[in-house]
Design a protein around this motif. Structure first.
Motif, short mmCIF file in Angstrom:
data_model
loop_
_atom_site.label_atom_id
_atom_site.label_comp_id
_atom_site.label_asym_id
_atom_site.label_seq_id
_atom_site.Cartn_x
_atom_site.Cartn_y
_atom_site.Cartn_z
N ALA A 156 77.99 47.94 19.84
CA ALA A 156 78.05 46.48 19.98
C ALA A 156 77.83 45.80 18.64
O ALA A 156 78.58 44.89 18.26
CB ALA A 156 77.02 46.03 21.01
N GLY A 157 76.80 46.28 17.90
CA GLY A 157 76.49 45.65 16.63
C GLY A 157 77.66 45.72 15.67
O GLY A 157 78.00 44.76 14.99
N VAL A 173 83.67 41.30 13.74
CA VAL A 173 84.41 40.11 14.15
C VAL A 173 83.78 38.84 13.59
O VAL A 173 84.48 37.94 13.13
CB VAL A 173 84.50 40.05 15.69
N PHE A 174 82.44 38.78 13.59
CA PHE A 174 81.82 37.51 13.22
C PHE A 174 81.35 37.45 11.77
O PHE A 174 81.37 36.41 11.15
CB PHE A 174 80.66 37.19 14.17
N LEU A 175 80.90 38.59 11.21
CA LEU A 175 80.48 38.58 9.81
C LEU A 175 81.60 39.02 8.89
O LEU A 175 81.69 38.60 7.75
CB LEU A 175 79.29 39.53 9.59
N GLY A 176 82.46 39.92 9.40
CA GLY A 176 83.50 40.53 8.58
C GLY A 176 84.33 39.56 7.76
O GLY A 176 84.46 39.73 6.54
N GLY A 185 86.09 41.73 5.27
CA GLY A 185 86.60 42.62 6.31
C GLY A 185 86.26 44.08 6.08
O GLY A 185 85.80 44.48 5.02
N GLY A 186 86.47 44.86 7.12
CA GLY A 186 86.27 46.31 7.00
C GLY A 186 84.82 46.73 6.92
O GLY A 186 84.53 47.85 6.53
#
Lengths: 358, 308
Positions: free
Chosen positions: B262-263, B269-272, B277-278
Motif C-alpha cells: 500500500a505504501g 501515485v501521490f509523492l512520485g 516518478g519511479g
C-alpha cells in the motif's frame, strides 16, 4: 628450498613490524610490481588491456574497498555498486562544473563524496546488524539507481541519461592510450592498496577487527562502535568511489546508471568471498578470478560442447557461467571459507618446510 | 476519495503478492536460521517448471487443460522437492555451525546456480502462464462511489490463495506432528535433536514447504506478469517486507507485505510526480530502513537479546 627465513634476524622494531617480514616476500612483491609496471606494457595487446588488465586492476581496488567493510569490519554490504556510482557521478559533476580541475583530481574528489554518502548509509549500522544491515544497504543501491536515472542534474540534463567522461590528461600529456590507462589505474590501485594495508594493520584496523569478531565485547574493552563502523564505511566507500570513478572515466568512457547496478554489487561480493575475506591480496586474486572466469568460459565452453556434439549458444554460456559462479561460491564456502588468500598462505607454509616436512 | 481507495486497494492486493514471496523466507528462517536468498530463484524455477509442463502437455500430448494443470503442479512440486533435497544434502549439511552470514552467502551462490540451471533446462524466454484464473478488471462499490473502484480479479484471487496458504500453514504448524517438530527445531536446534527429532529430515521438509509456497507465488505472479527472469527480482522486493514484519513471524510477513504494497503504490501515485516518478523501486527500502531505526527487530520479530 629457496623460501627460508633462516638468518633473517629482526634487530629493530621497524623490522619486526614490516609489511613483508620475510626477504623473499619483499623481493617477490617488488618483482611483481616491476613486471606490472615495466614488462606488461611492452607485451600486452589492446584486447588484453581492455578485457583483462584494466578491469582487474580497477575492480581489485573496489574489492579492497568492500573487503575493508565486510572482511575487516564485518558489516555486510550489498550496496557497493551504489558507492561506485556515487564516485563516478560525483567525479563527472566535478569535471563539468569545475572544468579547470584535472580529471584525476575529480576522481579523488568523487571518492571523498562517496565516503560522505557511505557514512550516511552507514549510520543504520549502529543500530542494526547482520541480514537487516544487508537489506539496509540495498536501500542505498536502489536509491542510487533511481537518483542517477531520474534526477537530471546529476547527468547534466543529457537527454539519453548516458554521459561522457572528460578527456584524460595530466599536464598536457595525453593519457587516452590503453597503456596509459592501465598505468594510471595501476598507480591508483597500488598506492591505495598499500595505504589500506597500513590502515588495517594500525589501530583503526584493529578496532574494525574487534568489532567484526564480537561487537559487544569490543565495546566493553573500549572500542567505540560508532567511530569504528563509520570509519570503516568511510574508508571503504572512498576506495569503492575512486574505483567507480576510474571505471567510468578510464574504462568505460561513456556510461549510464546500468553500469553500476546491483549485479556489480554481487560481483564485488563474490570477488572477496572467493578471494578471501579480510585480505588485501585476496581481493586482488578474487578480482582476477572473477574477471577471467567468464572470458575463459566463453572461450572454452563452445569447443567443449562441440566434443559432445552440442551447439552452445551465448545465452547458454551465460547460464552456465551463472551456474559455475554459484557452484564455486558454495564450494569455496564449504571447503575454504577463507578463500584464495588462505590457499596461498597454506602454500607458503608448505614451501617453508619443503622438501623435508618434519 | 474513490481514487485514493482504488490506489490503496490496488496496493494492498499487490502487497499480498509480496507476502506470498516473503512467506517462503520466513518459513526457512524460522526453522533453520538460514536467510534464504534463493527464494526468488525458487519462485522462478517453480513457475518455469509449471508453465513448460503445461505447454508441452497441452500442445504436444494434447491433454485436456485440467489434466495438464495437475501434471504441471505435480511436476513443479517434484522439482521443488529436488531443490529442497539438494540444498539440504549438498549445501546446508556441509555448513552446519557456520555463521549466519556464511549461510546467507551460500544461498546467494545457490541463487545463481538455480537460476542458471532453470534457464538452461526450461529456456529463458517470456512464457505467458494461464492456470485458469480470471484476469478481467472489475468494478466494485459502484453504488458508493461515482464510477466504482477498479480492481483486478486476478489480484483478488491471489489474496484468496494467500489467505488459504496462511491458514493452511498455521494449521500445519499448530496441529500436526511435523508442525510441532518444526516449531521445536525453530526454538532450539540442540534441544530438539536431543529429544529425538531428526534435524535433517525437518530441514528437508521445511525447504519443501518453502518450495511449495514458492510454487504458489510463482503461479500467481506468473499469471500476472508472464513467467520470466524478472520474477527473481521478487526476492529483492520481499526483503523490505521481511524487515518490516520481522524475519520470524508469519503474520508479520503478511502485514508487512500489506504495508509495503500500500505504501509503495500510494507514494508512487501521490509523492512520485513531485520527485520525478519511479520512486517505487526504493520507497519500500527507505520505509523499511526508517522503520528499523525505531524497531530493529521488525513489527513482530522476536526481541534481539545479545550475550557476549
Amino acid at each position: 628450498m629457496f623460501y627460508r627465513e633462516a638468518g633473517q634476524f629482526k634487530v629493530s622494531y621497524a623490522a619486526d613490524q614490516a609489511v613483508f617480514p620475510i626477504a623473499q616476500d619483499r623481493i617477490a612483491m617488488l618483482a611483481l610490481l616491476l613486471i606490472a609496471f615495466l614488462v606488461v606494457p611492452f607485451v600486452a595487446s589492446e584486447y588484453v588491456y581492455r578485457a583483462v588488465l584494466i578491469p582487474v586492476v580497477i575492480l581489485s581496488l573496489a574489492a579492497i574497498g568492500l573487503n575493508v567493510l565486510m572482511g575487516y569490519c564485518g558489516q555486510v554490504s550489498l550496496g557497493s555498486g551504489a558507492f561506485m556510482a556515487v564516485g563516478a557521478y560525483a567525479a563527472y559533476n566535478f569535471a563539468i562544473r569545475l572544468p579547470f580541475l584535472n580529471p584525476f583530481v575529480c576522481i579523488l574528489l568523487g571518492g571523498f563524496v562517496a565516503a560522505g554518502v557511505g557514512i550516511a548509509f552507514g549510520v543504520p549500522s549502529l543500530r542494526i546488524k547482520g541480514f537487516y544491515l544487508a537489506c539496509a544497504t540495498l536501500a542505498a543501491q536502489f536509491f542510487a539507481d533511481w537518483a542517477f536515472l531520474r534526477i537530471k542534474w546529476f547527468t547534466n540534463y543529457t537527454p539519453s541519461g548516458s554521459i561522457n567522461a572528460p578527456p584524460l590528461e595530466i599536464l598536457g600529456v595525453d593519457l587516452s592510450s590503453p597503456t596509459a590507462n592501465y598505468i594510471v589505474c595501476l598507480v591508483f590501485t597500488v598506492v591505495l592498496a598499500i595505504a589500506t594495508k597500513n590502515i588495517v594493520r594500525g589501530h583503526i584496523g584493529r578496532q574494525w577487527m574487534a568489532i567484526r569478531d564480537m561487537d559487544i565485547a569490543a565495546e566493553i574493552i573500549g572500542v567505540q562502535p560508532m567511530y569504528a563502523k563509520l570509519t570503516a564505511f568511510a574508508v571503504s566507500s572512498f576506495l569503492i568511489g575512486v574505483a567507480g570513478g576510474l571505471w567510468a572515466f578510464v574504462y568505460l568512457g561513456s556510461w549510464e546508471p546500468a553500469a553500476f547496478s546491483i549485479d556489480r554489487s554481487f560481483q564485488l561480493m563474490f570477488m572477496i568471498i572467493i578471494g578471501g575475506l579480510g585480505s588485501i591480496l585476496g581481493s586482488v586474486l578474487g578480482a582476477a578470478f572473477i574477471v577471467l572466469l567468464p572470458i575463459f568460459l566463453n572461450q572454452a565452453l563452445p569447443p567443449f560442447g562441440a566434443l559432445f556434439g552440442w551447439r552452445i549458444s551465448t545465452a547458454t554460456v551465460s547460464h552456465f557461467e551463472a551456474m559455475i559462479f554459484g557452484a564455486l561460491i558454495i564450494f569455496f564456502l564449504i571447503v575454504e571459507p577463507h578463500g584464495l588468500a588462505r590457499l596461498w598462505s597454506v602454500a607458503k607454509e608448505k614451501l617453508r618446510l619443503w622438501p623435508f616436512p618434519h | 476519495m474513490g481514487f485514493f481507495l482504488e490506489v490503496l486497494i490496488g496496493g494492498l492486493l499487490a502487497g499480498v503478492l509480496y507476502s506470498l514471496v516473503a512467506l517462503g523466507f520466513v518459513l526457512i528462517f524460522k526453522a533453520s536460521g538460514v536467510f534464504n536468498f534463493a527464494q526468488g530463484a525458487m519462485v522462478l524455477t517453480a513457475a518455469l517448471a509449471l508453465v513448460r509442463t503445461l505447454d508441452i502437455a497441452q500442445k504436444e500430448w494434447h491433454w485436456p487443460f485440467w489434466l495438464a494443470l495437475v501434471a504441471g503442479f505435480l511436476f513443479a512440486a517434484f522439482v521443488m522437492a529436488i531443490i529442497a533435497w539438494a540444498s539440504e544434502r549438498l549445501v546446508l549439511r556441509k555448513l552446519v555451525n557456520q555463521e549466519g552470514i556464511i549461510l546467507f552467502m551460500a544461498t546467494i551462490g545457490m541463487t545463481f546456480f538455480i537460476e542458471g540451471l532453470a534457464q538452461t533446462v526450461f529456456g529463458a524466454d517470456v512464457y505467458p502462464l494461464n492456470i485458469g484464473l480470471p484476469k478481467e478488471p472489475i468494478f466494485i462499490l459502484e453504488s458508493v462511489f461515482d464510477g466504482g473502484i477498479l480492481v483486478n480479479e486476478l489480484d483478488i484471487w491471489a489474496a484468496v490463495i494467500a489467505g488459504l496458504l496462511v491458514a493452511g500453514l498455521a494449521l500445519f504448524f499448530q496441529r500436526t506432528r511435523i508442525g510441532r517438530a518444526l516449531r521445536a527445531v525453530a526454538d532450539d536446534h540442540a534441544a530438539a535433536q536431543s529429544v529425538g527429532i531428526p534435524l535433517n529430515q525437518i530441514w528437508f521438509i521445511v525447504w519443501l514447504v518453502a518450495g511449495l509456497v514458492a510454487l504458489a507465488a510463482g503461479a500467481v505472479w506468473g499469471s500476472k506478469l508472464g513467467v520470466q527472469f524478472s520474477l527473481t527480482l521478487l526476492a529483492l522486493k520481499a526483503l523490505p517486507v521481511l524487515i518490516l514484519g520481522g524475519f520470524t513471524s508469519v503474520p508479520g510477513a503478511i502485514i508487512g507485505g500489506l504495508i509495503i504494497g500500500a505504501g509503495e503504490k500510494l507514494a508512487e501515485v501521490f509523492l512520485g510526480p513531485m520527485m520525478g516518478g519511479g520512486i517505487e523501486i526504493w520507497f519500500a527500502y527507505v520505509l523499511a530502513l526508517l522503520f528499523l531505526l525505531v524497531r530493529p527487530q521488525g513489527l513482530f520479530g522476536e526481541r534481539i537479546i545479545e550475550r557476549v
